[in-house]
Design a protein around this motif. Structure first.
Motif, mmCIF file in Angstrom:
data_model
loop_
_atom_site.group_PDB
_atom_site.id
_atom_site.type_symbol
_atom_site.label_atom_id
_atom_site.label_comp_id
_atom_site.label_asym_id
_atom_site.label_seq_id
_atom_site.Cartn_x
_atom_site.Cartn_y
_atom_site.Cartn_z
ATOM 1 N N VAL A 37 -7.547 42.507 54.498
ATOM 2 C CA VAL A 37 -7.995 41.480 55.449
ATOM 3 C C VAL A 37 -8.079 42.088 56.845
ATOM 4 C CG1 VAL A 37 -7.387 39.286 56.545
ATOM 5 C CG2 VAL A 37 -7.075 39.563 54.087
ATOM 6 N N TRP A 38 -7.045 42.803 57.219
ATOM 7 C CA TRP A 38 -6.996 43.454 58.523
ATOM 8 C C TRP A 38 -8.195 44.384 58.709
ATOM 9 C CZ3 TRP A 38 -2.362 47.252 59.581
ATOM 10 C CH2 TRP A 38 -2.467 47.783 60.865
ATOM 11 N N ILE A 39 -8.455 45.236 57.735
ATOM 12 C CA ILE A 39 -9.539 46.214 57.829
ATOM 13 C C ILE A 39 -10.901 45.524 57.870
ATOM 14 C CG2 ILE A 39 -10.733 48.019 56.535
ATOM 15 C CD1 ILE A 39 -7.899 48.894 55.563
ATOM 16 N N LEU A 40 -11.092 44.524 57.000
ATOM 17 C CA LEU A 40 -12.401 43.875 56.930
ATOM 18 C C LEU A 40 -12.716 43.072 58.185
ATOM 19 C CD1 LEU A 40 -12.403 42.784 53.196
ATOM 20 C CD2 LEU A 40 -13.820 44.548 54.258
ATOM 21 N N VAL A 41 -11.731 42.369 58.726
ATOM 22 C CA VAL A 41 -11.983 41.606 59.950
ATOM 23 C C VAL A 41 -12.200 42.564 61.113
ATOM 24 C CG1 VAL A 41 -10.971 39.974 61.594
ATOM 25 C CG2 VAL A 41 -10.789 39.545 59.152
ATOM 26 N N ALA A 42 -11.443 43.641 61.167
ATOM 27 C CA ALA A 42 -11.590 44.601 62.262
ATOM 28 C C ALA A 42 -12.901 45.383 62.163
ATOM 29 C CB ALA A 42 -10.415 45.569 62.269
ATOM 30 N N SER A 43 -13.489 45.478 60.968
ATOM 31 C CA SER A 43 -14.721 46.250 60.810
ATOM 32 C C SER A 43 -15.958 45.494 61.290
ATOM 33 C CB SER A 43 -14.908 46.659 59.352
ATOM 34 O OG SER A 43 -15.224 45.537 58.555
ATOM 35 N N THR A 44 -15.827 44.205 61.520
ATOM 36 C CA THR A 44 -16.945 43.425 62.045
ATOM 37 C C THR A 44 -16.657 43.080 63.504
ATOM 38 O OG1 THR A 44 -15.971 41.322 61.369
ATOM 39 C CG2 THR A 44 -17.396 42.427 59.776
ATOM 40 N N HIS A 45 -17.621 42.510 64.154
ATOM 41 C CA HIS A 45 -17.435 42.081 65.537
ATOM 42 C C HIS A 45 -16.554 40.834 65.542
ATOM 43 C CE1 HIS A 45 -18.295 41.795 69.767
ATOM 44 N NE2 HIS A 45 -18.660 40.528 69.610
ATOM 45 N N LYS A 113 -20.930 30.882 60.916
ATOM 46 C CA LYS A 113 -21.775 32.001 61.333
ATOM 47 C C LYS A 113 -22.635 32.537 60.185
ATOM 48 C CE LYS A 113 -20.391 34.650 64.435
ATOM 49 N NZ LYS A 113 -20.743 34.756 65.755
ATOM 50 N N LYS A 114 -22.783 31.745 59.134
ATOM 51 C CA LYS A 114 -23.519 32.188 57.951
ATOM 52 C C LYS A 114 -24.949 32.612 58.279
ATOM 53 C CE LYS A 114 -25.052 30.642 53.429
ATOM 54 N NZ LYS A 114 -25.059 29.563 52.465
ATOM 55 N N ASN A 115 -25.636 31.833 59.063
ATOM 56 C CA ASN A 115 -27.048 32.103 59.332
ATOM 57 C C ASN A 115 -27.277 32.984 60.551
ATOM 58 O OD1 ASN A 115 -27.834 30.536 57.134
ATOM 59 N ND2 ASN A 115 -27.680 28.665 58.344
ATOM 60 N N THR A 116 -26.240 33.220 61.357
ATOM 61 C CA THR A 116 -26.434 34.025 62.568
ATOM 62 C C THR A 116 -26.057 35.494 62.372
ATOM 63 O OG1 THR A 116 -24.230 33.453 63.376
ATOM 64 C CG2 THR A 116 -26.062 32.037 64.067
ATOM 65 N N ASN A 117 -25.215 35.794 61.405
ATOM 66 C CA ASN A 117 -24.807 37.175 61.145
ATOM 67 C C ASN A 117 -25.744 37.834 60.142
ATOM 68 O OD1 ASN A 117 -22.581 37.369 62.794
ATOM 69 N ND2 ASN A 117 -21.142 36.751 61.217
ATOM 70 N N PRO A 118 -25.887 39.151 60.200
ATOM 71 C CA PRO A 118 -26.596 39.846 59.123
ATOM 72 C C PRO A 118 -25.875 39.632 57.791
ATOM 73 C CG PRO A 118 -26.232 41.316 60.993
ATOM 74 C CD PRO A 118 -25.475 40.064 61.262
ATOM 75 N N PHE A 119 -26.618 39.723 56.704
ATOM 76 C CA PHE A 119 -26.050 39.427 55.388
ATOM 77 C C PHE A 119 -24.885 40.355 55.048
ATOM 78 C CE2 PHE A 119 -26.120 39.504 50.681
ATOM 79 C CZ PHE A 119 -25.820 38.157 50.491
ATOM 80 N N ARG A 120 -24.956 41.607 55.482
ATOM 81 C CA ARG A 120 -23.866 42.557 55.209
ATOM 82 C C ARG A 120 -22.564 42.110 55.886
ATOM 83 N NH1 ARG A 120 -22.283 46.131 58.400
ATOM 84 N NH2 ARG A 120 -20.868 47.773 57.809
ATOM 85 N N ILE A 121 -22.645 41.643 57.117
ATOM 86 C CA ILE A 121 -21.470 41.147 57.842
ATOM 87 C C ILE A 121 -20.938 39.888 57.160
ATOM 88 C CG2 ILE A 121 -20.640 40.261 60.066
ATOM 89 C CD1 ILE A 121 -21.279 43.238 60.104
ATOM 90 N N TYR A 122 -21.863 39.037 56.705
ATOM 91 C CA TYR A 122 -21.468 37.822 56.000
ATOM 92 C C TYR A 122 -20.707 38.177 54.716
ATOM 93 C CZ TYR A 122 -21.879 33.369 53.539
ATOM 94 O OH TYR A 122 -21.615 32.218 52.844
ATOM 95 N N GLN A 123 -21.170 39.174 53.985
ATOM 96 C CA GLN A 123 -20.477 39.607 52.767
ATOM 97 C C GLN A 123 -19.089 40.155 53.084
ATOM 98 O OE1 GLN A 123 -23.467 42.337 51.295
ATOM 99 N NE2 GLN A 123 -23.927 40.956 49.577
ATOM 100 N N ILE A 124 -18.958 40.908 54.158
ATOM 101 C CA ILE A 124 -17.651 41.432 54.568
ATOM 102 C C ILE A 124 -16.714 40.294 54.927
ATOM 103 C CG2 ILE A 124 -16.469 42.760 56.359
ATOM 104 C CD1 ILE A 124 -18.891 44.663 56.358
ATOM 105 N N ASP A 125 -17.242 39.297 55.635
ATOM 106 C CA ASP A 125 -16.419 38.141 56.000
ATOM 107 C C ASP A 125 -15.990 37.349 54.766
ATOM 108 O OD1 ASP A 125 -16.517 38.766 58.674
ATOM 109 O OD2 ASP A 125 -18.161 37.385 59.132
ATOM 110 N N ILE A 126 -16.882 37.190 53.810
ATOM 111 C CA ILE A 126 -16.524 36.492 52.561
ATOM 112 C C ILE A 126 -15.425 37.255 51.834
ATOM 113 C CG2 ILE A 126 -17.371 35.911 50.240
ATOM 114 C CD1 ILE A 126 -18.177 33.882 52.265
#
Length: 153
Positions: A37-45, A113-126
């Motif tokens: 969780v720490w790594i994935l949240v930190a890897s996005t903005h 933020k589903k529609n405002t983020n790129p799909f890759r960022i959305y997948q990381i957040d999921i």
């Protein structure tokens, strides 16, 4: 008449015993999924900073505290005290509550933020949301088994 010497049923493991006892075997999965969780949240903005800052705090705090807790238990610093068993229940209950609140906050931000983020960022957040709830489950199981152990003292 025969005298009986009833010993208390509870005991806290030390050394490699933490890798084989029911509640303590969850230390590593808690740290792995919390670290993810720490790594994935930190890897996005990290935007918005308020709820995602809470998610980062919870994941870092629980990772560090679980590592310290595991080190104390493996070194035998608890000296098989019922006070440490109660503290184990309290810490893991707090961590489960923290992770539940962080997982819900992360899920809400991800859906908003589903529609405002790129799909890759959305997948990381999921993935971060899923891992946050898996970490919550591990902490919850740990607190239940620790409470059972504490009651046997």
């Amino acid at each position: 008449m025969a005298a009986t010497t009833a010993q208390p049923g509870g005991s806290l493991p030390s050394g490699l015993g933490i890798c084989t006892t029911a509640p303590d075997i969850f230390y590593l999965p808690e740290m792995v999924f919390g670290g993810l969780v720490w790594i994935l949240v930190a890897s996005t903005h990290v935007d918005p900073p308020n709820p995602l800052g809470w998610v980062m705090f919870v994941s870092v705090f629980c990772f560090v505290m679980s590592f310290l807790w595991m080190a104390i238990f493996s070194a035998g610093g608890h000296k098989n005290s019922s006070g440490w068993a109660a503290a184990d229940v309290a810490y893991h209950g707090l961590a489960a509550f923290f992770y539940l609140s962080a997982g819900v906050a992360l899920a809400i931000v991800t859906l908003e933020k589903k529609n405002t983020n790129p799909f890759r960022i959305y997948q990381i957040d999921i993935a971060a949301v899923v891992f946050a709830f898996v970490a919550t489950l591990f902490y919850f199981i740990h607190v239940i088994l620790s409470a059972i152990r504490w009651k046997s003292f």
